[in-house]
Design a protein around this motif. Structure first.
Motif, PDB file in Angstrom:
ATOM      1  N   GLY A  66       0.845  -1.189   0.000  1.00  0.00           N
ATOM      2  CA  GLY A  66       0.000   0.000   0.000  1.00  0.00           C
ATOM      3  C   GLY A  66       0.880   1.239   0.000  1.00  0.00           C
ATOM      4  O   GLY A  66       1.982   1.225   0.556  1.00  0.00           O
ATOM      5  N   SER A  67       0.405   2.279  -0.647  1.00  0.00           N
ATOM      6  CA  SER A  67       1.196   3.514  -0.714  1.00  0.00           C
ATOM      7  C   SER A  67       0.351   4.711  -0.334  1.00  0.00           C
ATOM      8  O   SER A  67      -0.856   4.729  -0.569  1.00  0.00           O
ATOM      9  CB  SER A  67       1.734   3.724  -2.132  1.00  0.00           C
ATOM     10  N   ALA A  68       1.003   5.722   0.213  1.00  0.00           N
ATOM     11  CA  ALA A  68       0.309   6.965   0.555  1.00  0.00           C
ATOM     12  C   ALA A  68       1.295   8.116   0.445  1.00  0.00           C
ATOM     13  O   ALA A  68       2.510   7.914   0.544  1.00  0.00           O
ATOM     14  CB  ALA A  68      -0.263   6.876   1.959  1.00  0.00           C
ATOM     15  N   THR A  69       0.759   9.290   0.213  1.00  0.00           N
ATOM     16  CA  THR A  69       1.619  10.467   0.076  1.00  0.00           C
ATOM     17  C   THR A  69       1.160  11.575   1.023  1.00  0.00           C
ATOM     18  O   THR A  69       0.008  11.590   1.465  1.00  0.00           O
ATOM     19  CB  THR A  69       1.596  11.021  -1.363  1.00  0.00           C
ATOM     20  N   ILE A  70       2.062  12.515   1.291  1.00  0.00           N
ATOM     21  CA  ILE A  70       1.749  13.605   2.215  1.00  0.00           C
ATOM     22  C   ILE A  70       2.675  14.782   1.911  1.00  0.00           C
ATOM     23  O   ILE A  70       3.713  14.604   1.278  1.00  0.00           O
ATOM     24  CB  ILE A  70       1.936  13.111   3.684  1.00  0.00           C
ATOM     25  N   ASN A  71       2.294  15.976   2.352  1.00  0.00           N
ATOM     26  CA  ASN A  71       3.238  17.085   2.206  1.00  0.00           C
ATOM     27  C   ASN A  71       3.322  17.937   3.472  1.00  0.00           C
ATOM     28  O   ASN A  71       3.584  19.121   3.414  1.00  0.00           O
ATOM     29  CB  ASN A  71       2.906  17.938   0.983  1.00  0.00           C
TER      30      ASN A  71
END
Lengths: 438, 544
Positions: A66-71
Motif C-alpha cells: 500500500g502507498s500513501a503520500t503527504i506534504n
C-alpha cells in the motif's frame, strides 16, 4: 525553500522508516523550487513562482503493498502517512510481480546541480527575457517564448538500508519569432543545468534570423528527399524510438523490437553501421541522476553499437523472470556523431531539405514505429551546398528505424532536449503532403 | 472506522508513486472530509484574506482559487491489479493585476498567513514583470454573483464506490478479453473530483463540485508466426458523470456493425467485441490508397472536431499567445471580420457549449468567475465567432467574456481553454444505414486513433480504431493501414451529410495539453455520424 540537503533528507527518511511496522517499507522524498516567465506578442503574458515538496511511503506485508503520500512534515503527520500506507497494504491484493527490496547500493555523486542556476530570481528571469524581447522589437518581429528554471532534489530510503539522494538544476528557454505579416517563423530551444551556458540574446537572434529567412516559402512536391535534420529535429523524432527499447514489450511480441516467430531483435543489425547510441549519467554535457527510481545504479550503457542493438532495458521483475541482470533505461541519450558542423553538412549536400524542427509527432503504427508529424519554423531547400530558398512545411510519414538505416552523415552532437544529438543527413526521408501553416 | 472511510481508504494512495503525472501532494485530511469538501464559510474567510492582501499591495484586481482535487486511478492488466491510486491535492492559487500586468503565486499551505504572503508575492511578480510589459491588460467587466454554487449532476459518486467493485469489474473485463482471443489486455477506471472555490474582487464567491469519469481498455492480439500484432481500444468516452455511467441500459446502446454507446457505457460488452475485432484486424486487407467518401462515427469524429475546429477557434491562438507551443490559427481576425469565410459546407453548424449536461467541460462558472453559456462558432458553414476570456473579449468587440478560462489545478495559472465544441446534428432525418447506402466507394471509420495536425490547423492526418470498406452502398469487409489526410477548410467543405439527432453522441479527451508550463484540460465534442466526400486516404504499412 523546498530544497533539502542530503543530510536533511536522510534525517526525515530515517524517521519515517523508523515508524514502519510492516515487513518492508520504502520512502521517497522530493522537492522542487522554481519560476517561469511566458511571453507572447512581445509582452509578458504569465509568470509564476512555484515551490513544492512531497513524501511517499510504500508499505508491504508479504506481497501486499500500500502507498500513501503527504506534504506535511511534523512527526505526527509523518507517522500518520506510514500508518495509512500500512492500512492500505493490508487491504491490497497480492502483487505477483512484487520484488524484494534492494539493499544498500553505491552511487557516484552526479553532476546535475549548479549553484548559479539555483540562485535565479524573478529579476534574473525578467532580465533574460528582456534581452530576447530586445531582439524581436529591434528587428520589427514578434516573439513568443518561455523561460523556466528549477532546482530539485529527489531521495529514497528503504527498510533494507538503501539510501539515494540527488540534487539538480535546470534552466530552459524557447522562443518562436514571427514576422509581422505572419509569413515567416523561426524557433530555437535550449536547456542546461548551468545558467552560465544560457544566452537568450544569441538564441533569440537565431530564431529572428530564421523568421526573416523563412518568409515567402515556396511549395515543392512531397516525396522522398535527402534531409538535414538539425539536432532538435532529430531529437524530436528519435525520442519515440528510445521508449521502445524495453525488453518486456519486445519479449511479449508487441514492439518494433519483437522478432518474427518470438524473441527480440537484441543483437541484430537494426541500423546503419555509423549509428552508435549510449547513455552515461556522468557525461559533463548532459549529466543525469546516477540511480533509477527503484534504487538501481545507473551506469554508462551502450544501447546500439555500429548499428547493432546491444542492450534492452529490463525492469527488476522482468530481469528476474528472464534470468538476466536488471538494466534501467537512462535519461540523457547520446548519439555519437562526427566532427562536421551543421554548415558543413549543408555544404556537402547536392540537393536536400534542411529541417529546423518537427511538430505534432504521433505514432501511426507501433509495429513498424511509423510516425507522422510536420516540419515547422524554418524549412529550407538546399542545392549545391547552399540554402537556396525557404519551402513550405511538409507532413512526413517515416519510421525512425528506417531513418537510422538511411544515415549518410552525422555532425557534431549538441545538447538538445534530453539528449546529446548530432545534426543528421538522411537520404530518402518520406514527406507525404504539404502544409500551408507558418 | 466508518464504512465510507474504509471504502475511500481502500484506494488511498496505492500505487501513487507509479503515477508521476498525477499531482501527489496535499495536506493530510480525514477521508470523509475530503469527499464532503471544506466548509464554504472557511473558504470565504480565507479568500477575503487574499483579496484584501492583494488590494493593500496595489492590485487593481485579484482572484483566488481554493482547490481540492481528488483523482482515483484503478489499473489492471490480464489477471492482476497494477495499481490503485488515490491522489489528493489541496491548496490555493492567487492571480492579481498590478501595474497593468498579471502576477500569480500558489501555496499548499492553506493558512491565513501563507495566503496573505502568496497574495503579496503575486503582486510582486506582477510589478517585476510590468517593467518589460507591453500593452497593459484590459479586463472585460464581470458582475459579482455573490455566494453561489454549482455541482455536476451525478447519481453515484465514483469515489464512494468500493475499490473492490472497480477491481472486480476490470478483472472481469480482462477475463472476457482473454477468453475471446486477446493475448494482452490493460483496463483502467479513472475518476476525478474537483472541489473548486473561486472568489474575486468583483464580488463573486463561487463553490463548485465537478465530477468526471473515464473507463477504458486496450486489447492486443498477436500472431507470433507472422510477427504481427494489432490492438483495439475501448469505444467509451470520458464523461462529466458519476459512476452511474458504468451502468448501461438498453437505450444507451447504438447497434450496428459494432455496438457503440451514448449516455452510459457497457465495458464488458465492448471488450468482448474488441477482442473479436483485434483478431479480425490481423487478417484484414491493407487499404488501397486514393480518394474515398468517409463515413465518420462520433467515436472518431470528436477528435477531428477537437483538432480542426476546437483549437483554431481559440482566440488566444488566433492572437499569437500560443505561438511558441501549441501554435497559432489559420482563422485570423480578418476571416471573421469578413463575415463570409466559408469554413465548411452549409451542413456544418458548430457550437461551443460549457453547459452541456454530461460533457467533460461542463461547469457553472469558469475559473475567472464568468457564468457559462452556449454560442455559435460556425453557422451554416460560416465562421461567426471565437472562444475568448476576459482579457481578450474587447479584441472581438465583446462586452463580456465567453467563460473559457480554466486551470488544471490550484497551483497553475488559469488561461484560455477550449469549451465543449460540437457539430450539430442534421436537420433532416438520416440514419447511418441510409448514409452508407449512398456511398459508392468509401470507408466507415469507428473509434479514434493516431492524430496529428499542423501548428495553424490546416493539414491533418487521422487514423482510427476500426475501418470498414464500403462498396456500392454496402460494407464489404475490414481494412488495415488507413489514415486520411486533408486540409481543414477543404475537409469541412466536403461534408455533405450529417445524421439526425437520434445518432448524436459525445466523445472527448481527459488530457488536452496546452500552455507553458503545459496544463491539461478535459473537454467533450458531440456529433452525429457525418459523411465527407472525396478525402485522400493513404496506406501506412511499412517494412522495417
Amino acid at each position: 525553500m523546498a530544497i533539502l540537503s542530503k543530510e536533511e533528507a536522510q534525517a526525515i527518511l530515517k524517521k519515517v522508516v523508523g515508524f514502519s511496522k510492516a515487513d518492508f517499507c520504502e520512502v521517497s522524498l522530493r522537492g522542487s523550487d522554481g519560476g517561469n516567465i511566458r511571453y507572447a506578442r512581445n509582452a509578458v503574458s504569465t509568470a509564476g513562482q512555484i515551490s513544492t515538496m512531497s513524501l511517499g511511503v510504500s508499505s508491504t506485508y508479504g506481497k501486499k503493498t500500500g502507498s500513501a503520500t503527504i506534504n506535511e512534515f511534523d512527526d505526527a503527520s509523518l507517522e500518520k502517512v506510514v500508518r495509512r500506507a500500512e492500512e492500505l497494504a493490508m487491504l491490497a491484493p497480492e502483487n505477483p510481480e512484487f520484488m524484494p527490496l534492494l539493499g544498500p547500493q553505491t552511487f557516484p555523486e552526479s553532476k546535475t546541480f549548479n549553484a548559479n542556476t539555483a540562485a535565479m530570481t524573478p529579476d534574473t528571469r525578467a532580465e533574460m527575457v528582456g534581452k530576447s524581447l530586445g531582439v524581436s522589437k529591434a528587428a520589427g518581429l514578434d516573439a513568443a517564448g518561455f523561460l523556466e528554471n528549477s532546482t530539485n532534489f529527489n531521495s529514497i530510503m528503504n527498510s533494507k538500508g538503501l539510501f539515494a539522494y540527488n540534487k539538480g538544476t535546470n534552466v530552459s528557454f524557447s522562443v518562436t519569432v514571427r514576422n509581422k505579416q505572419g509569413t515567416g517563423s523561426g524557433y530555437i530551444e535550449q536547456d542546461f543545468n548551468d545558467l552560465a551556458k544560457m544566452d537568450t540574446l544569441a538564441l533569440s537572434k537565431i530564431a529572428a534570423s530564421k523568421a526573416n529567412g523563412s518568409a515567402g516559402a515556396k511549395a515543392i512536391e512531397p516525396g522522398k528527399y535527402t534531409v538535414i535534420l538539425e539536432p532538435l529535429a532529430a531529437s524530436d523524432i528519435l525520442g519515440n524510438m528510445f521508449r521502445g527499447f524495453d525488453a518486456r514489450s519486445a519479449d511479449e511480441g508487441r514492439s518494433f523490437m519483437s522478432k518474427k516467430g518470438g524473441g527480440t531483435r537484441l543483437g541484430e543489425q537494426l541500423f546503419s553501421e555509423n549509428v552508435n547510441i549510449y547513455s552515461d549519467p556522468m557525461n559533463a554535457e548532459i549529466p543525469s541522476s546516477t540511480w533509477s527510481g527503484d534504487g538501481l545504479p545507473v551506469k554508462r550503457t551502450q544501447w546500439v553499437e555500429k548499428g547493432v542493438v546491444k542492450n534492452l532495458a529490463y525492469s527488476r521483475f522482468w530481469a528476474s523472470k528472464k534470468g538476466v541482470e536488471p538494466l534501467p533505461f537512462s535519461r540523457g541519450v547520446i548519439i555519437e556523431g562526427g566532427t562536421q558542423s551543421l554548415a558543413e553538412l549543408i555544404k556537402s549536400t547536392e540537393k536536400g531539405i534542411l529541417v529546423t524542427r518537427f511538430w505534432y509527432i504521433r505514432s501511426v503504427d507501433p509495429q513498424t514505429l511509423l510516425l507522422t508529424g510536420l516540419t515547422r519554423d524554418g524549412t529550407f531547400y538546399i542545392e549545391n551546398g547552399e540554402i537556396k530558398f525557404p519551402i513550405k512545411n511538409f507532413r512526413f510519414n517515416e519510421s525512425p528505424v528506417i531513418m537510422l538505416n538511411n544515415v549518410e552523415a552525422l555532425g557534431k552532437p549538441v545538447r538538445t532536449g534530453s539528449g546529446l544529438i548530432p545534426p543528421m543527413k538522411i537520404r530518402d526521408f518520406t514527406f507525404t503532403s504539404l502544409s500551408d501553416a507558418i | 472506522m466508518k464504512r465510507k472511510d474504509f471504502l475511500y481508504l481502500s484506494g488511498m494512495g496505492m500505487g501513487a508513486l507509479m503515477l508521476p503525472n498525477l499531482s501527489a501532494f496535499g495536506t493530510p485530511i480525514d477521508p470523509l472530509q475530503a469527499l464532503d469538501g471544506v466548509d464554504v464559510r472557511i473558504k470565504k474567510e480565507l479568500a477575503d484574506v487574499a483579496l484584501n492582501a492583494a488590494k493593500s499591495k496595489g492590485a487593481s484586481y485579484a482572484d483566488i482559487r481554493i482547490g481540492r482535487y481528488l483523482n482515483q486511478f484503478v489499473a489492471t492488466r490480464e489477471k492482476q491489479v497494477q495499481g490503485v491510486a488515490n491522489t489528493e491535492s489541496y491548496g490555493v492559487g492567487i492571480r492579481v493585476l498590478a501595474d497593468g500586468c498579471w502576477g500569480f503565486a500558489a501555496t499548499n499551505n492553506v493558512t491565513k498567513d501563507a495566503i496573505a504572503k502568496a497574495a503579496e508575492q503575486a503582486v510582486a511578480v506582477a510589478k517585476a514583470n510590468a517593467k518589460i510589459q507591453g500593452e497593459p491588460v484590459q479586463l472585460a467587466p464581470q458582475k459579482g454573483y455573490g455566494e453561489v454554487s454549482w455541482k455536476t449532476p451525478i447519481e453515484i459518486n465514483s469515489f464512494e464506490v468500493p475499490v473492490k467493485e472497480k477491481v472486480d469489474l476490470l478483472l472481469n473485463v480482462n477475463d472476457i478479453a482473454l477468453q475471446n482471443g486477446a493475448n494482452f489486455v490493460n483496463s483502467v477506471i479513472f475518476a476525478v473530483n474537483e472541489q473548486k472555490y473561486f472568489a474575486s474582487t468583483d464580488g463573486s464567491y463561487i463553490d463548485q463540485d465537478v465530477h468526471r469519469i473515464y473507463p477504458n481498455f486496450n486489447v492486443t492480439k498477436i500472431d507470433r508466426a507472422s510477427g504481427q500484432f494489432k490492438t483495439r481500444n475501448s469505444l467509451s468516452s470520458p464523461m462529466g458523470k458519476g459512476y452511474e455511467y458504468m451502468h448501461a441500459r438498453p437505450e444507451d446502446k447504438v447497434s450496428g456493425i459494432v455496438t457503440r454507446y451514448k449516455g452510459r457505457y457497457d465495458m464488458l460488452e465492448d471488450v468482448k467485441e474488441a477482442a473479436r475485432v483485434a483478431s479480425e484486424k490481423i487478417k484484414a486487407k491493407s487499404v488501397e490508397p486514393g480518394k474515398y467518401d468517409l463515413v465518420l462515427d462520433p467515436s472518431h469524429l470528436w477528435l477531428t472536431i477537437h483538432e480542426s475546429v476546437g483549437h483554431p477557434t481559440e482566440l488566444d491562438r488566433v492572437l499569437g499567445y500560443e505561438a511558441n507551443y501549441a501554435g497559432t490559427s489559420f482563422l485570423t481576425l480578418d476571416k471573421w471580420e469578413s463575415k463570409k469565410f466559408k469554413f465548411g459546407s452549409d451542413k456544418v453548424n458548430i457550437v461551443a457549449d460549457k453547459t452541456q449536461v454530461g460533457s467533460l467541460g461542463a461547469v457553472g462558472y469558469d475559473d475567472e468567475g464568468v457564468k457559462c453559456k452556449k454560442w455559435d462558432l460556425i453557422k451554416d458553414g460560416v465562421l461567426v465567432n471565437y472562444q475568448a476570456i476576459r482579457d481578450q473579449a474587447h479584441i472581438i468587440g465583446l462586452t463580456e467574456s465567453q467563460g473559457c478560462c480554466y486551470s488544471q489545478g490550484w497551483d497553475d495559472v488559469q488561461f484560455q481553454r477550449m469549451a465543449n465544441v460540437s457539430l450539430q446534428p442534421g436537420k433532416e432525418k438520416l440514419s447511418v444505414d441510409d448514409m452508407i447506402k449512398n456511398v459508392e466507394k468509401g470507408i466507415y471509420i469507428i473509434g479514434d486513433g493516431s492524430f496529428s495536425i499542423d501548428q495553424q490547423r490546416y493539414n491533418f492526418q487521422f487514423g482510427g480504431q476500426i475501418f470498414y470498406e464500403i462498396k456500392e452502398g454496402k460494407i464489404v469487409g475490414m481494412l488495415n493501414d488507413v489514415s486520411y489526410q486533408a486540409n481543414t477548410q477543404e475537409f469541412w467543405n466536403s461534408c455533405n451529410a450529417v445524421c439526425d439527432e437520434s445518432d448524436y453522441r459525445l466523445g472527448g479527451s481527459f488530457n488536452d495539453g496546452k500552455g507553458q508550463p503545459s496544463q491539461s484540460s478535459a473537454v467533450s465534442h458531440g456529433s452525429s455520424t457525418a459523411r465527407f466526400n472525396g478525402v485522400n486516404v493513404i496506406n501506412t504499412a511499412r517494412k522495417i
